[in-house]
Design a protein around this motif. Structure first.
Motif, PDB file in Angstrom:
ATOM      1  N   LEU A  22     -92.941  73.046 -35.840  1.00 40.87           N
ATOM      2  CA  LEU A  22     -94.332  72.772 -35.517  1.00 40.87           C
ATOM      3  C   LEU A  22     -94.659  73.487 -34.216  1.00 40.87           C
ATOM      4  O   LEU A  22     -93.934  73.349 -33.224  1.00 40.87           O
ATOM      5  N   LEU A  23     -95.737  74.245 -34.215  1.00 39.89           N
ATOM      6  CA  LEU A  23     -96.153  74.999 -33.044  1.00 39.89           C
ATOM      7  C   LEU A  23     -97.458  74.420 -32.517  1.00 39.89           C
ATOM      8  O   LEU A  23     -98.413  74.231 -33.286  1.00 39.89           O
ATOM      9  N   ASP A  24     -97.511  74.129 -31.204  1.00 39.54           N
ATOM     10  CA  ASP A  24     -98.768  73.657 -30.632  1.00 39.54           C
ATOM     11  C   ASP A  24     -99.658  74.840 -30.282  1.00 39.54           C
ATOM     12  O   ASP A  24     -99.310  76.008 -30.526  1.00 39.54           O
ATOM     13  N   ALA A  25    -100.812  74.558 -29.691  1.00 39.01           N
ATOM     14  CA  ALA A  25    -101.778  75.619 -29.411  1.00 39.01           C
ATOM     15  C   ALA A  25    -101.235  76.653 -28.444  1.00 39.01           C
ATOM     16  O   ALA A  25    -101.683  77.808 -28.438  1.00 39.01           O
ATOM     17  N   ALA A  26    -100.276  76.266 -27.601  1.00 40.19           N
ATOM     18  CA  ALA A  26     -99.680  77.191 -26.636  1.00 40.19           C
ATOM     19  C   ALA A  26     -98.474  77.932 -27.196  1.00 40.19           C
ATOM     20  O   ALA A  26     -97.855  78.733 -26.489  1.00 40.19           O
ATOM     21  N   GLY A  27     -98.115  77.641 -28.465  1.00 38.13           N
ATOM     22  CA  GLY A  27     -96.980  78.309 -29.076  1.00 38.13           C
ATOM     23  C   GLY A  27     -95.654  77.622 -28.851  1.00 38.13           C
ATOM     24  O   GLY A  27     -94.611  78.143 -29.259  1.00 38.13           O
ATOM     25  N   ARG A  28     -95.646  76.443 -28.197  1.00 37.38           N
ATOM     26  CA  ARG A  28     -94.391  75.713 -27.990  1.00 37.38           C
ATOM     27  C   ARG A  28     -93.912  75.148 -29.326  1.00 37.38           C
ATOM     28  O   ARG A  28     -94.706  74.668 -30.131  1.00 37.38           O
ATOM     29  N   ARG A  29     -92.588  75.175 -29.533  1.00 39.50           N
ATOM     30  CA  ARG A  29     -92.002  74.742 -30.795  1.00 39.50           C
ATOM     31  C   ARG A  29     -91.489  73.306 -30.698  1.00 39.50           C
ATOM     32  O   ARG A  29     -90.920  72.902 -29.683  1.00 39.50           O
ATOM     33  N   TYR A  30     -91.661  72.578 -31.789  1.00 42.03           N
ATOM     34  CA  TYR A  30     -91.157  71.206 -31.897  1.00 42.03           C
ATOM     35  C   TYR A  30     -90.463  71.071 -33.244  1.00 42.03           C
ATOM     36  O   TYR A  30     -90.969  71.534 -34.274  1.00 42.03           O
ATOM     37  N   ALA A  31     -89.322  70.405 -33.246  1.00 43.90           N
ATOM     38  CA  ALA A  31     -88.620  70.126 -34.499  1.00 43.90           C
ATOM     39  C   ALA A  31     -89.344  69.010 -35.245  1.00 43.90           C
ATOM     40  O   ALA A  31     -89.889  68.090 -34.626  1.00 43.90           O
ATOM     41  N   PRO A  32     -89.376  69.058 -36.568  1.00 45.46           N
ATOM     42  CA  PRO A  32     -90.070  68.021 -37.333  1.00 45.46           C
ATOM     43  C   PRO A  32     -89.593  66.609 -37.026  1.00 45.46           C
ATOM     44  O   PRO A  32     -90.373  65.653 -37.093  1.00 45.46           O
ATOM     45  N   GLU A  33     -88.298  66.469 -36.645  1.00 44.20           N
ATOM     46  CA  GLU A  33     -87.745  65.134 -36.391  1.00 44.20           C
ATOM     47  C   GLU A  33     -88.141  64.568 -35.036  1.00 44.20           C
ATOM     48  O   GLU A  33     -87.962  63.366 -34.797  1.00 44.20           O
ATOM     49  N   GLU A  34     -88.684  65.379 -34.140  1.00 44.01           N
ATOM     50  CA  GLU A  34     -88.973  64.890 -32.795  1.00 44.01           C
ATOM     51  C   GLU A  34     -90.447  64.612 -32.551  1.00 44.01           C
ATOM     52  O   GLU A  34     -90.848  64.340 -31.418  1.00 44.01           O
ATOM     53  N   VAL A  35     -91.257  64.633 -33.597  1.00 45.96           N
ATOM     54  CA  VAL A  35     -92.688  64.399 -33.434  1.00 45.96           C
ATOM     55  C   VAL A  35     -93.116  63.217 -34.296  1.00 45.96           C
ATOM     56  O   VAL A  35     -92.403  62.800 -35.220  1.00 45.96           O
ATOM     57  N   ALA A  36     -94.287  62.690 -33.981  1.00 48.55           N
ATOM     58  CA  ALA A  36     -94.961  61.730 -34.855  1.00 48.55           C
ATOM     59  C   ALA A  36     -96.031  62.506 -35.622  1.00 48.55           C
ATOM     60  O   ALA A  36     -96.977  63.031 -35.027  1.00 48.55           O
ATOM     61  N   TRP A  37     -95.845  62.605 -36.918  1.00 47.23           N
ATOM     62  CA  TRP A  37     -96.807  63.333 -37.753  1.00 47.23           C
ATOM     63  C   TRP A  37     -98.084  62.510 -37.871  1.00 47.23           C
ATOM     64  O   TRP A  37     -98.045  61.307 -38.154  1.00 47.23           O
ATOM     65  N   LEU A  38     -99.217  63.146 -37.689  1.00 46.82           N
ATOM     66  CA  LEU A  38    -100.513  62.493 -37.812  1.00 46.82           C
ATOM     67  C   LEU A  38    -101.246  63.015 -39.041  1.00 46.82           C
ATOM     68  O   LEU A  38    -100.910  64.091 -39.554  1.00 46.82           O
ATOM     69  N   PRO A  39    -102.247  62.281 -39.532  1.00 41.68           N
ATOM     70  CA  PRO A  39    -103.065  62.874 -40.591  1.00 41.68           C
ATOM     71  C   PRO A  39    -103.572  64.231 -40.132  1.00 41.68           C
ATOM     72  O   PRO A  39    -104.015  64.370 -38.985  1.00 41.68           O
ATOM     73  N   PRO A  40    -103.494  65.244 -40.968  1.00 45.17           N
ATOM     74  CA  PRO A  40    -103.837  66.588 -40.512  1.00 45.17           C
ATOM     75  C   PRO A  40    -105.320  66.803 -40.250  1.00 45.17           C
ATOM     76  O   PRO A  40    -105.697  67.835 -39.678  1.00 45.17           O
ATOM     77  N   VAL A  41    -106.163  65.855 -40.653  1.00 47.20           N
ATOM     78  CA  VAL A  41    -107.592  65.925 -40.366  1.00 47.20           C
ATOM     79  C   VAL A  41    -108.072  64.543 -39.933  1.00 47.20           C
ATOM     80  O   VAL A  41    -107.426  63.526 -40.203  1.00 47.20           O
ATOM     81  N   VAL A  42    -109.226  64.524 -39.273  1.00 45.60           N
ATOM     82  CA  VAL A  42    -109.889  63.266 -38.901  1.00 45.60           C
ATOM     83  C   VAL A  42    -111.265  63.285 -39.571  1.00 45.60           C
ATOM     84  O   VAL A  42    -112.247  63.755 -38.998  1.00 45.60           O
ATOM     85  N   PRO A  43    -111.348  62.808 -40.804  1.00 45.32           N
ATOM     86  CA  PRO A  43    -112.600  62.911 -41.556  1.00 45.32           C
ATOM     87  C   PRO A  43    -113.606  61.829 -41.189  1.00 45.32           C
ATOM     88  O   PRO A  43    -113.246  60.781 -40.649  1.00 45.32           O
ATOM     89  N   THR A  44    -114.876  62.088 -41.499  1.00 46.40           N
ATOM     90  CA  THR A  44    -115.889  61.040 -41.379  1.00 46.40           C
ATOM     91  C   THR A  44    -115.885  60.145 -42.613  1.00 46.40           C
ATOM     92  O   THR A  44    -116.337  59.007 -42.555  1.00 46.40           O
ATOM     93  N   LYS A  45    -115.374  60.691 -43.733  1.00 43.90           N
ATOM     94  CA  LYS A  45    -115.323  59.904 -44.964  1.00 43.90           C
ATOM     95  C   LYS A  45    -114.217  60.424 -45.877  1.00 43.90           C
ATOM     96  O   LYS A  45    -113.851  61.605 -45.813  1.00 43.90           O
ATOM     97  N   VAL A  46    -113.692  59.518 -46.696  1.00 48.49           N
ATOM     98  CA  VAL A  46    -112.679  59.851 -47.699  1.00 48.49           C
ATOM     99  C   VAL A  46    -113.218  59.358 -49.035  1.00 48.49           C
ATOM    100  O   VAL A  46    -113.384  58.155 -49.241  1.00 48.49           O
TER     101      VAL A  46
END
Length: 260
Positions: A22-46
């Motif tokens: 996983l790469l953040d906006a600055a290009g820093r790398r994170y392993a999948p096991e060391e992050v909390a995955w969030l919903p990839p979008v924040v919708p107004t409705k589903v």
């Protein structure tokens, strides 16, 4: 491109998933096991679509509707990849539903079917978790059946620009490694452009709103301790454990719960 949202080191990040990192906006790398995955979008409705696979309607003993049968899931139901789904107290029949989710890319209203792909940002995997106990009318699923907190796992990312035809994707759902559901989006009763046109004829769609396109046959009960793994070909794998509500200890609110 696979666009992600995640929390790491006390901060919320938007970025992309590339080459196993996983790469953040600055290009820093994170392993999948060391992050909390969030919903990839924040919708107004589903917006969900009931009975959009004929074989699912058949297994429930009902006819497919004459027009898309819509329902809402509240944005508060959304959780990310690997987050627990809470099994409510007193519930007897809770099940998973693997679905292709359409992510809207710009504000739109009254979209024609032939223009639908112009307003689609991409696609993700959704699990329309449902309490069958409370569904008395399959054409109008009640909020109580589908709206609990954690009943909307989505992710792990939004795939942009890599799905030329969303009607050629295989869907699978596994529970503890056992295959429960399998289907192909070619079997959708109402195809993606028709759904975007129908929903936008009723309401304005905003960027990152979600349309859940329906689930194939094979829904079956899940229980605390089970692990649901949902796959949509060409998009990814969404995995979430089921945890009894009384056993869940909420973590303190963190930056990972908000918007960017």
């Amino acid at each position: 491109m696979k666009r992600v949202r995640f929390a790491a080191a006390g901060r919320l990040h938007e970025g992309e998933f590339r080459d196993g990192w996983l790469l953040d906006a600055a290009g820093r790398r994170y392993a999948p096991e060391e992050v909390a995955w969030l919903p990839p979008v924040v919708p107004t409705k589903v917006v969900g679509v009931a009975l959009n696979f004929a074989d699912h309607a058949d297994e429930l003993g009902v006819r497919t509707p004459e027009e898309p049968a819509l329902f809402f899931k509240p944005p508060s139901s959304l959780v990310g990849h690997r987050a627990p789904v809470l099994y409510p107290r007193g519930v007897r029949h809770l099940h998973q539903e693997v679905e292709l989710a359409v992510v809207i890319g710009r504000r739109c209203r009254r979209v024609r079917p032939e223009d639908a792909y112009e307003v689609i940002r991409g696609y993700t995997v959704a699990n329309d978790v449902t309490v069958r106990d409370f569904v008395g009318n399959f054409y109008r699923p009640p909020v109580r059946a589908k709206g609990y907190d954690t009943f909307g796992p989505v992710g792990p990312w939004v795939v942009e620009g890599e799905i030329p035809d969303p009607h050629r994707l295989r869907l699978r759902a596994y529970v503890n490694g056992e295959l429960r559901q399998e289907g192909v989006t070619a079997q959708l009763v109402w195809r993606v452009p028709e759904l975007v046109a129908f929903v936008s004829s009723i309401m304005t769609l905003e960027p990152d709103d979600l349309i859940l396109t329906g689930t194939p046959r094979g829904v079956a009960p899940v229980h605390p301790g089970d692990v649901m793994r949902l796959e949509v070909e060409g998009i990814g794998t969404l995995e979430n454990p089921v945890v009894a509500e009384e056993d869940w200890e909420p973590v303190p609110e963190s930056p990972g719960t908000g918007r960017v």
